[in-house]
Structure formats: structure tokens, C-alpha cells
Design a protein around this motif. Structure first.
Motif, mmCIF file in Angstrom:
data_model
loop_
_atom_site.group_PDB
_atom_site.id
_atom_site.type_symbol
_atom_site.label_atom_id
_atom_site.label_comp_id
_atom_site.label_asym_id
_atom_site.label_seq_id
_atom_site.Cartn_x
_atom_site.Cartn_y
_atom_site.Cartn_z
ATOM 1 N N ALA A 154 38.941 35.308 46.628
ATOM 2 C CA ALA A 154 39.778 36.250 47.501
ATOM 3 C C ALA A 154 39.654 36.145 49.048
ATOM 4 N N SER A 155 40.534 36.641 49.612
ATOM 5 C CA SER A 155 40.143 36.716 51.165
ATOM 6 C C SER A 155 39.760 38.047 51.579
ATOM 7 N N GLU A 156 39.417 38.267 52.603
ATOM 8 C CA GLU A 156 38.558 39.564 53.146
ATOM 9 C C GLU A 156 39.732 40.426 53.141
ATOM 10 N N ASP A 214 41.996 45.481 50.852
ATOM 11 C CA ASP A 214 42.793 46.345 50.203
ATOM 12 C C ASP A 214 42.703 46.940 48.935
ATOM 13 N N ILE A 215 41.706 45.807 47.973
ATOM 14 C CA ILE A 215 41.219 46.522 46.655
ATOM 15 C C ILE A 215 40.574 47.672 47.058
ATOM 16 N N ARG A 216 39.552 47.703 47.785
ATOM 17 C CA ARG A 216 38.575 48.810 47.967
ATOM 18 C C ARG A 216 39.178 49.889 48.523
ATOM 19 N N GLY A 248 46.596 43.049 43.477
ATOM 20 C CA GLY A 248 45.434 42.326 44.256
ATOM 21 C C GLY A 248 44.346 42.112 43.446
ATOM 22 N N VAL A 249 44.168 42.967 42.514
ATOM 23 C CA VAL A 249 42.953 42.967 41.335
ATOM 24 C C VAL A 249 43.245 41.482 40.573
ATOM 25 N N GLN A 250 44.781 41.499 40.178
ATOM 26 C CA GLN A 250 45.204 40.612 39.410
ATOM 27 C C GLN A 250 44.791 39.147 40.079
ATOM 28 N N ARG A 251 45.054 38.914 41.462
ATOM 29 C CA ARG A 251 44.644 37.878 42.153
ATOM 30 C C ARG A 251 43.169 37.630 42.023
ATOM 31 N N PHE A 252 42.426 38.614 42.109
ATOM 32 C CA PHE A 252 40.979 38.674 42.194
ATOM 33 C C PHE A 252 40.577 38.051 40.840
ATOM 34 N N TYR A 263 32.110 40.708 42.395
ATOM 35 C CA TYR A 263 32.699 42.092 42.225
ATOM 36 C C TYR A 263 33.131 42.773 43.657
ATOM 37 N N ILE A 264 33.754 43.735 43.274
ATOM 38 C CA ILE A 264 34.352 44.426 44.292
ATOM 39 C C ILE A 264 34.310 45.900 44.139
ATOM 40 N N SER A 265 33.808 46.782 44.819
ATOM 41 C CA SER A 265 33.565 48.373 44.774
ATOM 42 C C SER A 265 33.603 48.783 45.859
ATOM 43 N N ASN A 266 34.005 50.286 45.882
ATOM 44 C CA ASN A 266 34.259 51.104 47.052
ATOM 45 C C ASN A 266 32.600 51.668 47.313
ATOM 46 N N GLU A 267 32.048 52.229 46.241
ATOM 47 C CA GLU A 267 30.949 52.935 46.461
ATOM 48 C C GLU A 267 29.923 52.402 45.753
ATOM 49 N N MET A 268 29.938 51.431 45.243
ATOM 50 C CA MET A 268 28.586 50.699 44.119
ATOM 51 C C MET A 268 28.743 49.322 44.648
ATOM 52 N N TYR A 269 27.155 48.934 44.218
ATOM 53 C CA TYR A 269 26.782 47.552 44.789
ATOM 54 C C TYR A 269 25.773 47.053 43.841
#
Length: 637
Positions: free
Chosen positions: A107-109, A114-116, A89-93, A141-147
Motif C-alpha cells: 500500500a502507498s503512504e 487514509d486507513i489510519r 482502502g482496507v480491502q486494497r491493503f 499491519y496498520i494501526s492508529n494507536e498500536m504498534y
């Protein structure tokens, strides 16, 4: 200058003239007090160095353990970046659009979700991770805790540029500083440490994006804050730029310059800060490039040294006190008996030889006293012996004169008998008298111990001639001497006792005429004389006992007045029985020959017997090759 030497000599003599009691006291004090003081200084100096070395080594070990823990956390971050980079997924992103060739495909939602979830798994398993952010080359960017705080392009951030410049190699960038990224928990910049890694296209080596991970400073604090150096020491961590990564509350020093640290990777140094002398011990982690520094005050070690110094001084004082007490006691216990013995000697010197030392001591003084008593007894015996020798002096002179006259009188008398028999044509009497004269003349040999071999052969010839006349047709003899050995010398009277044994114990007990053969030759650098007879011979038991007696003959001593030999210097029953059996079998003359040969030339030389019952006996004499010069150069002595 002369007065100076004189005064030094007076001081030296005055010390030598001191009583032994004072010398012993001074000696004991010197060997007890001075070494104790020296030992105290040595212990103090050694303990100081050992403590310093142990503190350094222990601190470096603690720092090593802390560095290992920090390296473990950082290594986990590095592994996370690799796992994240290889996620599909990260590779596609991060994959650029095939049409445009530059911007990544949106990338789709579902992919974002999935990445998060994938990133959330890392933060769940590793509580030390504060947050993970993935930024592609277009700034998304994609992050779980950061923005991001604002919509500005994240690729222009300093941490992103550092990751790009590091070309895909994992790097720790330290505390966040003025970045456009924050955390949902709102960590302070001083509470996290950031690490980045650029993700490269394996074919073109172009940067596809960057992974940003924040590490909670709490794990570093938990690793370092429990380490205590002494009473107030602590650990602090700085990065390669000298910026502070971790320090406990209220540290001794807020900032440690990099120029205080050498480039060897580890070391120690001292520095004065705020009126306090501090000790720094540090080690650089080759993986994180962080430097962990142990900081403690030298007053902590000084207080420990004061305690050690107190014990050392107390030990030296007690040793000195005991040493002085022991010195006085030992000096008195040694000098008192010596003084008593000295008074006994003074009385003996005045002429009182009846004085005696009385004491039951077992040490050297007691032994000296007993030797003093024995010396007085020996002096009394010597005085009595001297008086007795004076009385016997004249008698000894007269006996010496008579002993000197007797051999000459015997030679002259035998010569007179010889010539009187010649005048009356009594040839047999003349030959007998001549042989007896030669026998005595060679036997005495003017007192010489070593005589020419020709004289020894002539001596045995005279003896055999006398025995031949006595036994007439019962005895026959033959002498064989190799001309090569005629000029050598031999020990006097070594053949006559052997030939006598052959006649009396061999030929005499044989039925019919007997024959004796004497042969002299050189063999393997030695003179070998063989005496053979065809007499009665000996049994195996008799031969064995005689051989044993001959081997022990070198230690045999003749008992005065008994005419028998006592084999050995001590009471040896087996040796005595062997000698008794040998005396009954062959007499003691042959034992005397063996003892003389062994004592004169050594165990290599002597007699060897072979005998067969009813056939005869052979005696072999092993003798060194001696010339007349050898005898005069010391053999006779």
C-alpha cells in the motif's frame, strides 16, 4: 390399663366441670396466643424465604443489566470489525498480488494515512476503544494507536491464530498475554480486553488478514463497580476460561473456579472462603460468553433477619399481653349475666314462678332472659288452661255423645216420614223426604272429605229435585256424567254451593223458566265439571271482581260469628273489597269451594267463571283424577 382410662376420664370430666369463666379464659388464650406464636414463626420463615428469593431475583436483574451494557460494548466492537473489513482502502491493503497470488500489494503512504484516519474515527467516537490494528496475511499491519514491539511476524501471534481458527467469527480473547503488540498510551495487560476477527476472501474463504481491537477495562469497571449488593457485596466478571476480566479492589475471593458454576447459565450457591460464608449469584451472557457473578456475605442478610425477628417477637409479645387482658375481660362480661340468669332459673325451679329477669342487654344473654320471662308467663297460662280444660272435660264428653246421636235421629225421622207418605199415597211428599234424607246423608258422609263422584252427583240431584219441587215449572235441570269418570272420587260438597248460587242469583232473577246443566268429563288428565245456567248473568265489572275474589279465596279466613270472609292473612283493603263485591254478587259458598280446592290440591286446580249479562253463567271446576285408593293412601289426611 383400666386405671389409665379412668384417670383420662377424670381429667376430661374435671375440665367439663370447670366454671364457664375459666373455660372462656382458656379458650380466648388458646385462640389469641397460640395463633400469634404460630403467626410469628410463619412470618419469620416466610420473610426469610421471601428475602432470599428477592435478593436472588434483584441480583439477577442487576447482573442482567450489567450484561446488557457489556454486550452493547462488545457488539459495537463486532460492528467495527465489519465496517473495517468492508472499507475499500482496507480491502486494497489486504488484497493479494495478482502476479504472485500470495503476498498483498504494498500500500502507498497515502493509503496508509487514509486507513489510519479511518481507524482514528472509531477511537474518537468510541472512547472505550483503546486501539485498532489491521494485520494482513504477510504480517504487515496498520494501526492508529498500536504498534509491534519487535519486527517478528505478527501472524504467528496467539491472538492471530485464534482469529484464523475461528474462521471469520468475532471472538473475545481476553487480556493480552505476552503478545508482541503494545499501545502508545502503554496500557497494562490487565487494563484492556482484546477482541479479534479474521477477514476472509468471500470466494476462496482464505484468510486475508485479522482485525485486532483493544477494549478499555475502564468501561467494564464503570458498569460493574457502581452495583452494590447489600452492604459489602460486589460484582465480578470472568471469561469462559475462568480468567478474571474484572474484580473490584480487595475482593472476598481472588479466583472463582469454573466448577463452582453449573452449566444452566444462571444460578446461586454458597461457599466458605477465608472463614466467611459467601453467597454467589451468577448469570452467563450468551453473546460475550462472560459470566457476571454477584458476591456478598450472608452476614448482610442475617443482620436484616435479626431486625425482622426483633419486630416479630415484639409483635407476638404485645398480642399475647393484649390477648390475656381481653380474655379476662370478655370472660367476666359473658359469665356474669349467665350466672345471674342461672340464679333466676334456680328460684323458678323451686316453685317461684313470679321471678323475672330484669335487664336491658341486647345480646344473646338478654334475649335468653326475655325468653325466660315469656316461658314463665306461658307456664302460668298453661296451668290455668289445664285447670279450665279439666272443668270442661265432662261437658265435652256429653256434647260429643249428643253430636253422635243427632245424625242418626235425623236419618230415622226422614225415613219414617218417607214411608208414612207412601202409605197415604202422598208421592210428592215421599220424594221430598227421600231427597232430603239423601241430601243430609251424603252431605255428612260419615265425616269423609273425599267421596265418590257418583255420591256427589246423587247429592246435587237430590238438591235440584228439592228445588224443582219448590220452584215447580220455573226450574229445570239436566245431569250429564261421562261413564269413564264415574269411578273417580271428588272433594265433598263442591257442586251444591255453585248450583245454589246459580238458582238464587241467576235463575230466580230471570223472567220465565230457567235451566241448569251439570256435566262431568275427563279432559287432559283432569276431571272437569261444568255448571251452566241461563240466568241473569253478570256484567264485566262484576265478573272481574268475582274472579279476583276467587283467586284470593285460598287465603281467606272466616271471621268467627260474622259469617263473612276476610280475604288474606293481613289487612288487605283490595282483597276485602273484592270479597265484599263477590258476596253481593254470588255469595261466599263459591269462595269456600275455591279455597278448599286450592288448599287441598294446589294452585293448578280450582274454579273458572265465564258470564254474559242477560245470557247466563258458566262455572268450570278443575279437579284431579282421584280413585278411592288414592284417597285412602293419604289424600284425606
Amino acid at each position: 390399663m383400666r386405671n389409665k382410662f379412668t384417670s383420662a376420664g377424670v381429667r376430661h370430666l374435671s375440665f367439663n366441670n370447670l366454671p364457664i369463666r375459666y373455660k372462656l379464659i382458656i379458650h380466648f388464650l388458646l385462640i389469641s396466643i397460640l395463633p400469634s406464636i404460630g403467626l410469628g414463626f410463619l412470618i419469620h420463615w416466610t420473610v426469610d424465604r421471601v428475602l432470599d428469593r428477592q435478593v436472588t431475583n434483584n441480583t439477577l436483574q442487576l447482573i442482567g443489566k450489567v450484561n446488557e451494557s457489556l454486550e452493547t460494548y462488545v457488539e459495537n466492537l463486532q460492528n467495527m470489525t465489519f465496517l473495517i473489513a468492508f472499507n475499500p482502502g482496507v480491502q486494497r491493503f489486504l488484497e493479494p498480488d495478482s502476479k504472485s497470488g500470495s503476498a498483498p500489494v504494498p500500500a502507498s503512504e497515502e493509503d496508509h494515512y487514509d486507513i489510519r484516519k479511518f481507524l482514528q474515527g472509531f477511537t474518537t467516537l468510541h472512547s472505550e476503544v483503546a486501539g485498532i490494528m489491521i494485520v494482513n496475511s504477510s504480517g504487515e499491519y496498520i494501526s492508529n494507536e498500536m504498534y509491534a514491539r519487535t519486527e517478528s511476524d505478527l501472524t504467528r501471534e496467539s491472538w492471530y491464530q485464534e482469529a484464523v481458527s475461528n474462521k471469520g467469527i468475532f471472538k473475545i480473547v481476553g487480556h493480552p498475554n505476552e503478545r508482541n503488540v503494545t499501545n502508545h498510551v502503554n496500557y497494562k495487560n490487565s487494563e484492556v480486553v482484546s477482541a479479534v476477527r479474521a477477514i476472509l476472501d468471500p470466494d476462496t474463504q482464505q484468510v486475508k488478514g485479522v482485525v485486532l481491537i483493544d477494549l478499555k477495562l475502564r468501561v467494564i469497571a464503570e458498569t460493574a463497580q457502581d452495583v452494590r449488593l447489600g452492604k459489602t457485596g460486589y460484582l465480578t466478571v470472568i471469561d469462559s476460561s475462568g480468567d478474571l476480566i474484572y474484580a473490584p479492589p480487595d475482593p472476598y475471593i481472588e479466583h472463582i473456579p469454573l466448577d463452582w458454576l453449573n452449566k444452566d447459565g444462571s444460578g446461586t450457591y454458597s461457599h466458605q472462603a477465608d472463614g466467611r460464608k459467601l453467597q454467589f449469584i451468577y448469570r452467563v451472557s450468551p453473546f460475550t460468553n462472560w459470566t457476571t457473578v454477584g458476591v456478598f456475605s450472608t452476614e448482610d442478610s442475617i443482620s436484616e433477619m435479626r431486625e425482622i425477628r426483633f419486630y416479630v417477637v415484639s409483635f407476638v409479645f404485645v398480642v399475647c399481653l393484649l390477648g390475656m387482658t381481653a380474655s379476662f375481660y370478655l370472660a367476666h362480661s359473658i359469665s356474669r349475666p349467665i350466672g345471674q340468669l342461672m340464679s333466676f332459673m334456680q328460684k323458678a325451679q323451686s316453685g317461684d314462678l313470679t321471678i323475672r329477669y330484669w335487664g336491658d342487654r341486647s345480646d344473646e344473654v338478654g334475649l335468653l332472659g326475655r325468653r325466660f320471662n315469656e316461658m314463665l308467663l306461658q307456664i302460668n297460662r298453661l296451668i290455668s288452661l289445664t285447670e279450665r280444660q279439666e272443668r270442661q272435660k265432662r261437658e265435652a264428653e256429653l256434647s260429643s255423645l249428643q253430636a253422635h246421636i243427632k245424625p242418626h235421629f235425623l236419618y230415622n225421622t226422614l225415613d219414617t216420614i218417607h214411608w208414612m207418605a207412601r202409605r197415604k199415597d202422598a208421592v210428592d211428599i215421599a220424594e221430598m223426604a227421600e231427597s232430603l234424607s239423601k241430601l243430609f246423608r251424603i252431605g255428612l258422609s260419615k265425616g269423609n272429605v273425599i267421596i265418590p263422584l257418583s255420591d256427589e252427583i246423587e247429592h246435587i240431584r237430590s238438591y235440584l229435585q228439592i228445588q224443582h219441587v219448590r220452584y215447580q215449572n220455573k226450574l229445570d235441570y239436566e245431569l250429564k256424567v261421562d261413564p269413564a269418570v264415574q269411578d273417580f272420587s271428588v272433594l265433598k260438597l263442591i257442586l251444591q254451593p255453585i248450583v245454589e248460587n246459580a238458582i238464587y242469583h241467576g235463575i230466580k232473577e230471570r223472567r220465565g223458566p230457567g235451566h241448569i246443566e251439570v256435566e262431568a268429563m275427563e279432559r287432559e288428565g283432569n276431571l272437569v265439571i261444568t255448571i251452566r245456567d241461563n240466568g241473569k248473568g253478570m256484567s264485566e265489572q262484576q265478573l272481574l271482581e268475582l274472579r279476583r275474589a276467587i283467586e284470593q279465596a285460598a287465603s281467606a279466613e272466616e271471621e268467627p260469628g260474622s259469617g263473612q270472609a276476610s280475604i288474606g292473612n293481613k289487612d288487605n283493603t283490595s282483597a276485602g273489597e273484592a270479597a265484599k263485591t263477590a258476596g253481593e254478587t254470588k255469595g261466599y259458598g263459591i269462595l269456600n269451594v275455591q279455597a278448599r280446592l286450592r288448599l287441598t290440591f294446589g294452585d293448578k286446580y280450582g274454579l273458572h267463571l265465564d258470564s254474559v249479562l242477560g245470557e247466563g253463567t258458566t262455572v268450570t271446576v278443575m279437579h284431579p283424577l282421584l280413585r278411592d285408593n288414592d284417597f285412602h293412601n293419604g289424600v284425606d289426611r
